[in-house]
Design a protein around this motif. Structure first.
Motif, PDB file in Angstrom:
ATOM      1  N   VAL A  40      -9.693   2.674   2.377  1.00 26.51           N
ATOM      2  CA  VAL A  40      -8.377   3.296   2.391  1.00 26.51           C
ATOM      3  C   VAL A  40      -8.102   3.945   3.745  1.00 26.51           C
ATOM      4  O   VAL A  40      -8.918   4.697   4.273  1.00 26.51           O
TER       5      VAL A  40
ATOM      6  N   SER B 212      -5.156  -0.020 -10.513  1.00 20.11           N
ATOM      7  CA  SER B 212      -6.459   0.615 -10.688  1.00 20.11           C
ATOM      8  C   SER B 212      -7.201   0.118 -11.935  1.00 20.11           C
ATOM      9  O   SER B 212      -8.401  -0.102 -11.890  1.00 20.11           O
TER      10      SER B 212
ATOM     11  N   ASP C 162      -8.448  -6.354  -4.438  1.00 19.70           N
ATOM     12  CA  ASP C 162      -7.522  -5.252  -4.253  1.00 19.70           C
ATOM     13  C   ASP C 162      -8.002  -4.091  -5.111  1.00 19.70           C
ATOM     14  O   ASP C 162      -8.120  -4.210  -6.317  1.00 19.70           O
TER      15      ASP C 162
ATOM     16  N   SER D  75      -6.597  -0.931  -4.991  1.00 20.52           N
ATOM     17  CA  SER D  75      -5.644   0.173  -4.845  1.00 20.52           C
ATOM     18  C   SER D  75      -5.272   0.773  -6.198  1.00 20.52           C
ATOM     19  O   SER D  75      -5.588   0.221  -7.244  1.00 20.52           O
ATOM     20  N   ASP D  76      -4.576   1.901  -6.151  1.00 20.33           N
ATOM     21  CA  ASP D  76      -4.247   2.619  -7.384  1.00 20.33           C
ATOM     22  C   ASP D  76      -3.280   1.855  -8.272  1.00 20.33           C
ATOM     23  O   ASP D  76      -3.365   1.915  -9.487  1.00 20.33           O
TER      24      ASP D  76
ATOM     25  N   VAL E 122      -7.713  -1.906   0.464  1.00 23.15           N
ATOM     26  CA  VAL E 122      -6.439  -1.311   0.108  1.00 23.15           C
ATOM     27  C   VAL E 122      -5.513  -1.594   1.277  1.00 23.15           C
ATOM     28  O   VAL E 122      -4.696  -2.483   1.218  1.00 23.15           O
ATOM     29  N   ASP E 123      -5.747  -0.857   2.393  1.00 18.38           N
ATOM     30  CA  ASP E 123      -5.011  -1.277   3.576  1.00 18.38           C
ATOM     31  C   ASP E 123      -5.962  -1.642   4.702  1.00 18.38           C
ATOM     32  O   ASP E 123      -5.563  -2.144   5.723  1.00 18.38           O
TER      33      ASP E 123
ATOM     34  N   GLY F 117      -3.601   4.604   2.234  1.00 16.77           N
ATOM     35  CA  GLY F 117      -3.463   4.704   0.789  1.00 16.77           C
ATOM     36  C   GLY F 117      -2.440   3.772   0.177  1.00 16.77           C
ATOM     37  O   GLY F 117      -2.181   3.836  -1.008  1.00 16.77           O
ATOM     38  N   ARG F 118      -1.796   2.933   1.001  1.00 14.42           N
ATOM     39  CA  ARG F 118      -0.853   1.979   0.421  1.00 14.42           C
ATOM     40  C   ARG F 118      -1.346   0.573   0.726  1.00 14.42           C
ATOM     41  O   ARG F 118      -1.787   0.287   1.828  1.00 14.42           O
ATOM     42  N   THR F 119      -1.226  -0.275  -0.286  1.00 12.17           N
ATOM     43  CA  THR F 119      -1.757  -1.614  -0.123  1.00 12.17           C
ATOM     44  C   THR F 119      -1.058  -2.331   1.017  1.00 12.17           C
ATOM     45  O   THR F 119       0.164  -2.317   1.097  1.00 12.17           O
TER      46      THR F 119
END
Lengths: 455, 279
Positions: A355, A299, A293, A295-296, A325-326, A358-360
Motif C-alpha cells: 500500500v 477485502s 488485489d 485492497s479494501d 494495492v497500488d 491506499g487506493r487500487t
C-alpha cells in the motif's frame, strides 16, 4: 403411501429445489421408495432417509435440515404437557432456576432433552408483540431472558472446581459449552420457525429462512463463519486446479520406451516382446504466478484469494505470489508450506509492502510488477490474476499486461464482480478481458466451474 | 440383509462398529433399495471401516478395489491372460477360440459381479481415480452388469452390496452420485467417540475415555492442517495405557501429541492455543 404423505413429500421436494438443492426426478422417486421401507414414526430415521436419497453434497445439508424441520416438525403446538418426572417445571420455575437447568444441559444434556427444553422456552418467552395489534414469535426474546452466553463463568467455576484456569481443561469445557449454546440456539430457532409456519404457512417461511448453500455464497458478502467453512472447500479445489494444469501436458505422451525392461519381459514369452514397458512419463510441473488485489474494496474477496493462494502454494512445486494495492510486493514468503494459515494472514497484513496511497491502481501495480519481478514469468508459467479490475480511473497499462501475458504459457483472470457490473464506473474489466480471458468468480460453484473448463 | 435400521445398529455393534441414526438408516436403505452407498467425509472417520463392518456383520466376503490415479479397466475389471493365449496358439491350431472364460483374469469388479456368495464390494477412495473410471462404474452401479466386448454382457448372479468411499478431494460426477445413496460421515460427537474408544480399548477407564474424546474434539475445533482421526484417538488411548497414565493432564498431552497430530505446524498451534508446556 397415503395421499397426505404424498403431498407432503412432493411439497418438500419442491421446496428443496426452490432453495437451490438440485433434486432429480429419479432421486425424488428413490426417496419415495425409501419411505416405504422405513419406520415413518421415527423422525431421525425419516430425516436420514431423505438425506441419503436427496442431499448429495454437504454444502446443501444446512438448508435441507431447516426445510425438513418445517415440513416434518418434531411436535405441534399444544402437545407439550407437564411431565411429573421432570426435575423442573418450565412454565412456573423462576428464570434463575431455568438458567441453572440450561447450564446443566449445556455440559452434557441429551439432544432430546435439549429440544424439549427449547420448545418449552419458546412457549414461555418467545411470543412478542410485532407491530400494533400483532403477535409474533422471536428467538431473541428467549436469548435475552436466559442469556446462555453469560453462563460460561458459572459453568467453568463448577466444572473446574480447584483446577488451574486457562489451561487445557478450561479450553475443553469452553469448547463443549459453546457447542451446547449453538445447539440450544439452533433448537430454539427451529421451534420458532415451526410456530411461525403454523401461523402463516410453510411455504412463506421456507422462502425467507433458508440461506443459500455454501457453494453459492458470494465471496464479496462473506461472513467470518462462512470463511472458516470455505477454507475446507477451497483446499480440494486448489489440489484439483494443480492437477488440471499438470495433466494437460501429460495426456497423449506415454513416456519413452524402456528398452531393457521390455527385453527382459520378452524372455518369458520366448523373445517376443508381448508387453512393452515405458519409462514413467515425467509430469510437467507447472509454475504458477499469482497476482492478487488485496485492497479494501475487495477485502472479503482478498481474504478468499489469499486462502486460495495459500492452498495453491502447497500444491504446486513452484509458486510465486504477489499482492498489490497500488504497488506490488512479493508475498510468497508468508506462505511457507506447512506454516499456519491464520498466522500467515496476520503477518501478511502487518508486514507486506503493498500500500502506498491506499487506493487500487492496477496500471501502476502492473508496471511495478513488470519492472521488479518481470523475470518471474517465463514460458512454463501460468499466470493467475485475481481482482475486480477497478482502477480508480487511473491508466490501466494494457501494454504492460499484454507483454506479461505473451511471455507466459497461460493466463487467467478471476473477477469477483457480477458480469453485468463490469465496465461500469471505474471498472476496466472489458479492456483487460481482451488481453486475458476473464472469468466471473463470485462463489465456490463458479470457481469449480472455472477449474472444470481448464480440462 | 437387514430387517430395520435398528437391526443394522445392533449387528454392526456386534462387530464393534458403533453407528448412529444416519449411518444405520443409510446402510439399511442401501440394502433394502438395492442401491450403492457413497460414503464421503474427511480422512479417518471410519468410511472404509464401515464397509468392512457390513461385510463382517452379514457374513459376506469383502472384495476391495483400491482406486488410484491411473487405475484402468485392466486393473479394475478384467484382463486377458496373454501368456496363456499365446501358449494355446502355439500348441494348437490357430482357429481355437482364445477369448473365452478360461483366459479371463478376474479383477475386483468382475469378481464381485460373478460371485455366487453374498459379497460386499468396496470401491475405496473413488475420488483418487480418473474421471474415466467413473464412466466404467456407471454401468456396473446402475444395472449390475459389465460388458466385455469379446464375451458379451455379464450380469450379476447375485447383486453385491456396494460401498464407495471418497475423501471429496474431487467432486464426483452427477451421474455417479445420482445412482448412489449418499452418506456424509463427520467426526463423531464426543459421546459417540467415547463409546468407540471404550469398545476398541476395553481396558481403559470410562472417565479417561471421556476426557480423551473431549480433548480430541477441542483439537479438531482448532484450525489444523490435519485433524485427528478416530483411529488416532484409539491409538492415543492405547498409548496412554501403555504408558500407564491414569489422567490426561497437560504434561501427558504435550508428551504424546505426536500420536494424534502429524504436522509440526499443527503441534505448534495446539501447544500455543491450549497453553501446553513445551514438549
Amino acid at each position: 403411501m397415503p395421499d397426505s404423505l404424498v403431498d407432503r413429500h412432493v411439497g418438500f421436494v419442491h421446496a428443496l429445489r426452490a432453495a437451490g438443492v438440485p433434486v432429480s426426478v429419479a432421486e425424488g422417486l428413490d426417496a419415495a421408495h425409501a419411505l416405504r421401507v422405513i419406520e415413518l414414526a421415527d423422525r431421525e430415521s425419516l430425516r436420514a432417509a431423505y438425506a441419503a436419497t436427496l442431499v448429495k453434497k454437504p454444502a446443501y445439508r444446512p438448508g435441507f435440515d431447516v426445510l425438513f424441520d418445517l415440513w416434518f416438525p418434531a411436535a405441534t403446538t399444544g402437545m407439550y404437557a407437564e411431565r411429573p418426572d421432570k426435575t423442573i417445571n418450565p412454565e412456573k420455575a423462576s428464570v434463575e432456576d431455568l438458567r441453572e437447568h440450561l447450564a446443566s444441559l449445556l455440559t452434557g444434556g441429551a439432544d432430546q432433552e435439549m429440544r424439549e427444553f427449547a420448545q418449552a422456552m419458546v412457549e414461555r418467552f418467545g411470543r412478542q408483540p410485532a407491530g400494533p395489534g400483532r403477535q409474533g414469535w422471536f428467538s431473541y426474546s428467549i436469548m435475552r431472558a436466559l442469556s446462555p452466553e453469560t453462563l460460561m463463568a458459572r459453568i467453568l467455576r463448577n466444572v473446574l472446581a480447584g483446577q488451574d484456569r486457562g489451561g487445557l481443561a478450561e479450553k475443553t469445557v469452553r469448547q463443549q459449552v459453546n457447542a451446547g449454546v449453538r445447539r440450544f440456539e439452533e433448537a430454539v430457532a427451529t421451534d420458532v420457525r415451526r410456530r411461525i409456519a403454523e401461523d402463516s404457512g410453510i411455504e412463506r417461511i421456507a422462502r425467507s429462512t433458508v440461506r443459500p448453500p455454501l457453494d453459492q455464497i458470494d465471496f464479496l458478502r462473506i461472513t467470518k463463519a462462512d470463511l472458516a467453512r470455505l477454507r475446507r472447500e477451497v483446499y480440494p479445489l486448489a489440489r484439483r486446479l494443480a492437477a488440471r494444469l499438470t495433466i494437460k501436458h501429460r495426456k497423449g505422451r506415454r513416456g519413452r520406451l524402456d528398452f531393457r525392461r521390455t527385453m527382459r519381459a520378452s524372455l518369458q514369452s520366448g523373445g517376443v516382446p508381448l508387453t512393452t514397458h515405458f519409462r514413467p512419463p515425467r509430469p510437467h510441473k507447472p509454475e504458477l504466478v499469482i497476482l492478487c488485489d488485496t485492497s479494501d474494496s475487495v477485502s472479503s474477496f482478498a481474504h478468499f484469494t489469499l486462502l486460495l493462494t495459500y492452498a495453491l502454494r502447497e500444491q504446486f512445486t513452484k509458486v510465486r505470489a504477489f499482492g498489490f494495492v497500488d504497488t506490488v510486493d512479493e508475498i510468497t514468503r508468508f506462505f511457507v508450506p506447512g506454516a499456519d494459515v491464520v498466522e500467515a494472514m496476520t503477518r501478511l497484513a502487518n508486514e507486506a509492502d503493498m500500500v502506498r496511497f491506499g487506493r487500487t491502481n492496477y496500471g501502476h501495480s502492473l508496471e511495478r510488477f513488470a519492472e521488479r519481478y518481470g523475470d518471474a514469468i517465463g514460458p512454463k508459467t501460468s499466470l493467475l490474476i485475481l481482482g475486480d479490475a477497478r482502477s480508480n480511473y487511473q491508466p490501466p497499462a494494457l501494454d504492460v499486461l499484454k507483454d506479461l501475458v505473451s511471455r507466459s504459457r497461460h493466463a487467467y483472470w478471476l473477477n469477483p464482480e457480477p458480469r453485468r457490473q463490469w465496465d461500469t464506473g471505474d471498472s476496466v474489466a472489458g479492456d483487460y478481458g481482451t488481453v486475458v480471458p476473464m472469468h466471473e468468480c463470485r462463489n465456490v460453484a463458479q470457481l469449480t466451474a472455472f477449474i472444470e473448463t481448464l480440462a | 440383509m437387514f430387517d430395520s435400521p435398528a437391526d443394522v445398529t445392533e449387528r454392526l455393534a456386534a462387530v464393534d462398529y458403533l453407528s448412529d441414526d444416519a449411518i444405520s438408516t443409510s446402510v439399511f436403505l442401501a440394502a433394502a433399495l438395492g442401491k450403492p452407498l457413497l460414503v464421503e467425509g474427511p480422512a479417518g472417520v471410519g468410511k472404509t471401516q464401515l464397509a468392512k463392518a457390513v461385510a463382517l456383520a452379514t457374513g459376506a466376503q469383502l472384495v476391495r478395489l483400491q482406486c488410484y490415479e491411473g487405475l484402468d479397466e485392466a486393473r479394475a475389471l478384467y484382463e486377458w491372460n496373454y501368456k496363456k493365449q499365446l501358449l494355446r496358439i502355439q500348441a494348437t491350431s490357430a482357429d481355437d477360440d482364445i477369448f473365452s472364460e478360461e483366459f479371463l483374469l478376474e479383477r475386483p469388479l468382475l469378481k464381485a459381479i460373478r460371485s455366487a456368495n453374498p459379497t460386499v464390494l468396496l470401491i475405496d477412495e473413488t475420488d483418487k481415480a480418473d474421471v474415466e473410471v467413473e464412466g466404467l462404474l456407471l454401468e456396473l452401479l446402475s444395472d449390475f452388469q459389465v460388458t466385455i466386448p469379446e464375451l458379451g454382457t455379464i450380469a450379476a448372479t447375485r447383486r453385491p452390496y456396494v460401498v464407495l468411499t471418497s475423501n471429496a478431494t474431487r467432486e464426483l460426477s452427477e451421474a455417479l452420485k445420482r445412482r448412489c445413496l449418499y452418506l456424509h460421515l463427520e467426526y463423531p460427537t464426543p459421546e459417540r467417540e467415547r463409546d468407540i474408544v471404550l469398545s476398541q480399548v476395553p481396558t481403559i477407564r470410562a472417565d479417561l475415555a471421556e476426557q480423551l474424546a473431549r480433548t480430541v474434539a477441542t483439537l479438531r475445533a482448532l484450525e489444523l492442517k490435519k485433524a485427528p482421526s478416530v483411529a488416532e484417538t484409539v491409538d492415543w488411548a492405547n498409548t496412554l495405557l501403555a504408558l500407564g497414565r491414569e489422567e490426561l493432564d497437560e504434561a501427558t498431552v504435550a508428551g504424546t501429541l505426536g500420536v494424534v497430530l502429524k504436522h509440526a505446524s499443527d503441534q505448534l498451534r495446539a501447544v500455543k492455543e491450549l497453553g501446553l508446556p513445551d514438549a
